[in-house]
Design a protein around this motif. Sequence first.
Motif, PDB file in Angstrom:
ATOM      1  N   ASP A 134      21.121  14.496  42.217  1.00 33.75           N
ATOM      2  CA  ASP A 134      22.290  15.082  42.895  1.00 33.75           C
ATOM      3  C   ASP A 134      23.321  15.628  41.899  1.00 33.75           C
ATOM      4  O   ASP A 134      24.421  15.984  42.282  1.00 33.75           O
ATOM      5  CB  ASP A 134      22.934  14.040  43.814  1.00 33.75           C
ATOM      6  CG  ASP A 134      23.538  12.883  43.031  1.00 33.75           C
ATOM      7  OD1 ASP A 134      23.349  12.820  41.789  1.00 33.75           O
ATOM      8  OD2 ASP A 134      24.218  12.050  43.650  1.00 33.75           O
ATOM      9  N   GLY A 135      22.973  15.675  40.640  1.00 27.79           N
ATOM     10  CA  GLY A 135      23.877  16.248  39.654  1.00 27.79           C
ATOM     11  C   GLY A 135      24.831  15.252  39.035  1.00 27.79           C
ATOM     12  O   GLY A 135      25.590  15.589  38.130  1.00 27.79           O
ATOM     13  N   SER A 136      24.800  14.022  39.505  1.00 28.15           N
ATOM     14  CA  SER A 136      25.677  13.004  38.912  1.00 28.15           C
ATOM     15  C   SER A 136      25.040  12.461  37.636  1.00 28.15           C
ATOM     16  O   SER A 136      23.872  12.689  37.369  1.00 28.15           O
ATOM     17  CB  SER A 136      25.929  11.887  39.923  1.00 28.15           C
ATOM     18  OG  SER A 136      24.703  11.253  40.236  1.00 28.15           O
ATOM     19  N   TYR A 137      25.845  11.748  36.850  1.00 31.37           N
ATOM     20  CA  TYR A 137      25.359  11.213  35.589  1.00 31.37           C
ATOM     21  C   TYR A 137      24.498   9.984  35.843  1.00 31.37           C
ATOM     22  O   TYR A 137      24.866   9.108  36.643  1.00 31.37           O
ATOM     23  CB  TYR A 137      26.531  10.839  34.678  1.00 31.37           C
ATOM     24  CG  TYR A 137      27.381  12.008  34.270  1.00 31.37           C
ATOM     25  CD1 TYR A 137      26.828  13.272  34.047  1.00 31.37           C
ATOM     26  CD2 TYR A 137      28.760  11.865  34.098  1.00 31.37           C
ATOM     27  CE1 TYR A 137      27.614  14.345  33.661  1.00 31.37           C
ATOM     28  CE2 TYR A 137      29.558  12.938  33.701  1.00 31.37           C
ATOM     29  CZ  TYR A 137      28.969  14.174  33.496  1.00 31.37           C
ATOM     30  OH  TYR A 137      29.749  15.230  33.111  1.00 31.37           O
ATOM     31  N   GLU A 153      23.320   6.446  35.525  1.00 34.26           N
ATOM     32  CA  GLU A 153      24.211   5.328  35.243  1.00 34.26           C
ATOM     33  C   GLU A 153      23.899   4.660  33.906  1.00 34.26           C
ATOM     34  O   GLU A 153      24.806   4.271  33.166  1.00 34.26           O
ATOM     35  CB  GLU A 153      24.126   4.299  36.373  1.00 34.26           C
ATOM     36  CG  GLU A 153      25.282   3.303  36.279  1.00 34.26           C
ATOM     37  CD  GLU A 153      25.362   2.430  37.507  1.00 34.26           C
ATOM     38  OE1 GLU A 153      24.878   2.867  38.573  1.00 34.26           O
ATOM     39  OE2 GLU A 153      25.902   1.317  37.393  1.00 34.26           O
ATOM     40  N   PHE A 176      37.291  17.466  32.153  1.00 33.83           N
ATOM     41  CA  PHE A 176      37.389  16.018  31.914  1.00 33.83           C
ATOM     42  C   PHE A 176      36.399  15.218  32.757  1.00 33.83           C
ATOM     43  O   PHE A 176      36.758  14.195  33.338  1.00 33.83           O
ATOM     44  CB  PHE A 176      38.817  15.530  32.127  1.00 33.83           C
ATOM     45  CG  PHE A 176      39.500  16.071  33.345  1.00 33.83           C
ATOM     46  CD1 PHE A 176      39.523  15.338  34.513  1.00 33.83           C
ATOM     47  CD2 PHE A 176      40.115  17.319  33.322  1.00 33.83           C
ATOM     48  CE1 PHE A 176      40.143  15.824  35.637  1.00 33.83           C
ATOM     49  CE2 PHE A 176      40.741  17.818  34.446  1.00 33.83           C
ATOM     50  CZ  PHE A 176      40.759  17.071  35.615  1.00 33.83           C
ATOM     51  N   MET A 184      36.145  11.399  32.063  1.00 37.17           N
ATOM     52  CA  MET A 184      37.351  10.574  32.133  1.00 37.17           C
ATOM     53  C   MET A 184      37.114   9.241  32.830  1.00 37.17           C
ATOM     54  O   MET A 184      37.575   8.202  32.316  1.00 37.17           O
ATOM     55  CB  MET A 184      38.471  11.360  32.805  1.00 37.17           C
ATOM     56  CG  MET A 184      39.838  10.778  32.596  1.00 37.17           C
ATOM     57  SD  MET A 184      40.283  10.582  30.837  1.00 37.17           S
ATOM     58  CE  MET A 184      41.708  11.665  30.745  1.00 37.17           C
ATOM     59  N   PRO A 185      36.433   9.202  33.964  1.00 29.95           N
ATOM     60  CA  PRO A 185      36.212   7.882  34.573  1.00 29.95           C
ATOM     61  C   PRO A 185      35.484   6.942  33.617  1.00 29.95           C
ATOM     62  O   PRO A 185      35.848   5.760  33.503  1.00 29.95           O
ATOM     63  CB  PRO A 185      35.352   8.208  35.800  1.00 29.95           C
ATOM     64  CG  PRO A 185      35.686   9.631  36.134  1.00 29.95           C
ATOM     65  CD  PRO A 185      35.907  10.311  34.805  1.00 29.95           C
TER      66      PRO A 185
END
Lengths: 374, 374, 374, 374
Positions: free
Chosen positions: B272-275, B277, B312, B315-316
């Motif tokens: 889904d395009g997220s990093y 974990e 950014f 950032m999280p």
Amino acid sequence: MKESDKLQVHVLSEIQNLKVHGRTTEQRAPLTLFWTGSAIELQVTGSELWVEVESDYDIHEPWISILINGVPVSRQMVTAGRYWICIFRGMSEGTVKNVRIVKDVQAMSADPGCLLQFHALKSDGAFLPVEEKPYKIEFIGDSITSGEGAIGARAEEDWIPMWFSAIHNYTYMTAEAMNADYRVVSQSGWGVLTSWDNNPNNNIPDYYEQVCGLLTGENNQALGAGDPYDFESWQPDVVVINLGSNDGGAFQTPEWRDPVTGKVHKQRLNEDGSYHEEDLTAFENAVDRFLVKLRKNNPKAQLVWAYGMLGFPMMPAIYRAVDRYTKRTGDRGVSVLQLPDTTEETIGARTHPGELSHRRAAETLSEYLQGILA
Amino acid sequence: MKESDKLQVHVLSEIQNLKVHGRTTEQRAPLTLFWTGSAIELQVTGSELWVEVESDYDIHEPWISILINGVPVSRQMVTAGRYWICIFRGMSEGTVKNVRIVKDVQAMSADPGCLLQFHALKSDGAFLPVEEKPYKIEFIGDSITSGEGAIGARAEEDWIPMWFSAIHNYTYMTAEAMNADYRVVSQSGWGVLTSWDNNPNNNIPDYYEQVCGLLTGENNQALGAGDPYDFESWQPDVVVINLGSNDGGAFQTPEWRDPVTGKVHKQRLNEDGSYHEEDLTAFENAVDRFLVKLRKNNPKAQLVWAYGMLGFPMMPAIYRAVDRYTKRTGDRGVSVLQLPDTTEETIGARTHPGELSHRRAAETLSEYLQGILA
Amino acid sequence: MKESDKLQVHVLSEIQNLKVHGRTTEQRAPLTLFWTGSAIELQVTGSELWVEVESDYDIHEPWISILINGVPVSRQMVTAGRYWICIFRGMSEGTVKNVRIVKDVQAMSADPGCLLQFHALKSDGAFLPVEEKPYKIEFIGDSITSGEGAIGARAEEDWIPMWFSAIHNYTYMTAEAMNADYRVVSQSGWGVLTSWDNNPNNNIPDYYEQVCGLLTGENNQALGAGDPYDFESWQPDVVVINLGSNDGGAFQTPEWRDPVTGKVHKQRLNEDGSYHEEDLTAFENAVDRFLVKLRKNNPKAQLVWAYGMLGFPMMPAIYRAVDRYTKRTGDRGVSVLQLPDTTEETIGARTHPGELSHRRAAETLSEYLQGILA
Amino acid sequence: MKESDKLQVHVLSEIQNLKVHGRTTEQRAPLTLFWTGSAIELQVTGSELWVEVESDYDIHEPWISILINGVPVSRQMVTAGRYWICIFRGMSEGTVKNVRIVKDVQAMSADPGCLLQFHALKSDGAFLPVEEKPYKIEFIGDSITSGEGAIGARAEEDWIPMWFSAIHNYTYMTAEAMNADYRVVSQSGWGVLTSWDNNPNNNIPDYYEQVCGLLTGENNQALGAGDPYDFESWQPDVVVINLGSNDGGAFQTPEWRDPVTGKVHKQRLNEDGSYHEEDLTAFENAVDRFLVKLRKNNPKAQLVWAYGMLGFPMMPAIYRAVDRYTKRTGDRGVSVLQLPDTTEETIGARTHPGELSHRRAAETLSEYLQGILA
């Protein structure tokens, strides 16, 4: 010196697409840059570019600025000698770069030894045609137009080339805003009638019709500085005259005594601090005569007397002179523009206009020129 | 070369009041400048000043900027060789000039031949003590901190030293605003965990404790680049860490394969395009470890992770890592600051922050630092 | 209306420390505000303040702006009637507030019914003395000085009070920058010799010596608009004359025919588009005569003809007129200043100067005034 | 009141093309404006327009701003009573004017009597359809979002409606930059968990699902302030949450004691000045719960926690809470943005962000929103 082994040397006289900015002679072997803002401009491919410079001086050394694709990326003193300076290296061969190598200091009337020449270029690329700009502007002026104090700390007081800039300069900024080619005729301390210290020889009009006639010394003569300037080769759309500041100053400074004739010159103040009318009239006559000379040589140009960056005490006299000239000649292509005065916020080095003052002047001037050229 | 006949040569090692900026060794004969923003600073009288430089490179040449009384007046490529560069001439002998000669390009990890050294100065003046600034700041970063693209036209795409600037740079601007001395540790493309192209060797933390350990080649080793850095000699009040942009980029670029071991590294995206974990955690662990290393070497400094000039997305993760570090160690001298993102208006060359973006970052950062140092 | 039950009504005539801005009569029961920028100013304690206004008009309604401690916080149309307007409520009783209630629209020569009066104040506080400012400035002008178009969208074309502003106005801004009290005499469309449409009756000089003589109708006469103005009561340090724009316009517009006498007036263009010399001379004579009148009434003031916010075609004529006046009278307290022209970026509503143009004019003007008053 | 005799009264409920901004009920006879930035918007022809308002209050009076064609031209206190206010007069009948009449002050939870209603319009023109904007944004916040201190002198300290502005406000500026319709839910002093003074009842989330549930008193209940808000009627593309400043403040202020139960609430500091972990967790839980509630009601919106205009001590906690929420729910439409901190240069009245601080925040926020909505 490390350099690509694919470089070829091209003497300037052989480069078809070399664009030369600034008044100079036809000579290209080498090319002499006389005035501030004078430059060579190139559209060049290749990975690497060098220029062979020759520099000399008794007192005041030349400086150059280098612009790649319109952005100033280098500024350096050019110490005496004949040698190669690298303009860029490591760039993509195929892309076209616009390059300007600009004389960053005024012609030095006080240093007959001062010299800046370009002999040759060295590159692995090709020289493509350089665009003609839609407008041509000639700027005529004094230290303001020479960019004196436009770079450097406010505290600076030395009169040295380091504090002169052709780029932090309303001439360059105005030309950029107008998309214009431009030439500069300027000399610190000089005026229309006299210099700041009442020397009647140090006036711009007497030298206006020569290539760079205010330079002295045999070498400059041999280089053609005293040759008649070929006005037909480059007819400006606008001539901006930013003179008067030193003529105003002459009223406040001691008399000047001619070392040869012993004759004295002095623009006098009345006892109440006002300008002596006879001397003011002499100034106005000088303005009038200069306008005649400008018109003769620039028959189609708008003549814009743009003045005020270091105060504007001569403005009434300038208006009177322009008025008289216009009435007498019927020439309606002459106008007067007040430029923004320099403030505490915008001042630069040597109590001269700083970069911000030049920027404001350029905004005012280019707005005005867009109006009269529209 | 024309020069005053009153000049005396001083090798750097003999100049008492020489102030050296930037991480380097004790060596002064000659002095090697490794990092961008490294410099020598002088309070000097006299009419004329020259510096003897030595430059070399296989690919990327050094550039320097010269500041007189705090104003940048010259910027030039330093082509290969050992020779004298004139800093100023013709100035009033008696006045004191503050002079900074600054390395304008980052340490070049990709060019083992790249070298900039200063051997000697030549002047008719005296070298007076240079003021100590009230604050010391160390900046750690990547291409942003190296000033990549901070000078040059927006269209520029070549990766060459000409487009790097130590002066059009938030590091210099922040230090000026804070009246601080500063040092820079930075490398284009590098991150905390990996470089933009997933190479885990190209991380800043591994080299943080050396003088300039990311340089390669025998010559740099001989010059002491790999020596342990003497942290006690210069304890900063603040360490600004501007890293994360390349760690973020690594998620978007292909895997890196170690040419020796064949081992592959890749920061992965989920579908889904997220990093991914696990990989994000690896980054956070790297941040955490780096904070431990920074604190060990800078026991009294505020550590400020300042990030965001090119977006950014990390950032999280940075906040998580700082959080975890703080909770575990009880160290309350670590904080996170979001810097202004670069916009269409503030972008520079090579789609990197331009001078205006650096200026905005410096305003935000110096406001923040004034708050935490008050 | 809800209000504090501790309020006391004070008719204006009974308030010792009332400061009245703008030319008006001695009458305070009620006080009539004639010109734009006219105002009452108070230093007042208490929690609540109301003003009793009276407004009337046939066409053009008055507007007011309210400034608390120097900041504009309210601007409103004052519809016809006599009623109370709340200036503030709920404030700390003990603190002193500086309050200005300002007429935000010019005197309306075309609407004899237009009226703005203040009858009384109502407060639970005390009225303390209002500071005298170190300088006094009188501004004389046309629509520019009336702030026509200084507020409102660029597309606005209606000639209505809503688009006039005394606050987004170079007069207010200059006075703030100079820390000066100021008065304004201005009328849209009017000039030194004629109005924009060649009406020779609509010139400012003819009415300069009256309180507000350009107003018509019995009511205004009864209110003293036609009374001689008491120059001695308020001697300005500077008189700024921003006139000429409509005199220039008259050359471009049709002739004006006197409805009574049938006599025609027209400032003529020559065939080549230049100004007819005879008519230009008439303008210059009008400038000259006005300077005589200004000097007579303001013996110690600097007279500054400040012109150029909507172009400056009359500048040569203004300089000629000032020149002639100065030569003839020896009065050296007269000068000319070119104000920044309005640009596409700074234009406001009704193709008049916008707030930004007013700001630039104020910067130029206040810089200049600081120079001549220093 | 003078008015055109061609005007017709239209009660709001009969105007087809009335656009209402801000959360309110379906009621139009009259229409109640609860929140700051609430407004009616019209495309209207005709020469004259009036609005019939009704205002009441025990303490804090309403203010309105009037925008004509997008430009604020009037701002005024609306004193108690039911009466007509003239919006414009004397305009060209045929042209279409865009008119917005905006509530310039927040809902007043501390004044149950505070009321602003519009009953009717009076005009000689027609009401044309008002354009739908391409985006919808909901802003949720505290005093910053209420525009407290965004107008007025820096010295002002009174907590009164005069110093609140819906227009000198990042909400309005961001919406303008984005070409978006927007609604505001905000209350000075309130937070996510507690108010600045530790009152746990004064939190925004508890009232988020009502029309304007934080208002008290029978009258507001009768007006529907406590009714469930119909989220489906207006689904925002973005919800901006600017909360946390008061939650941070609560750690620095005394405990709050419930007057009924005697129960005490206090966000505690540790001895070293850090936040007590338990209380910080309570804040994070409140953020998490609020995100759940926001998502439930705005299923398709980007949720942007935008914080930092008065410092950003809660940022780590906000990041932690958002992190936890995202990990638990898999909701990837939540992000955190640091807004520019207010500086000495940008501060306004009551030590709150001034207009310039709001402008900078709007620039940062709209840049960011353009990125995530692209």
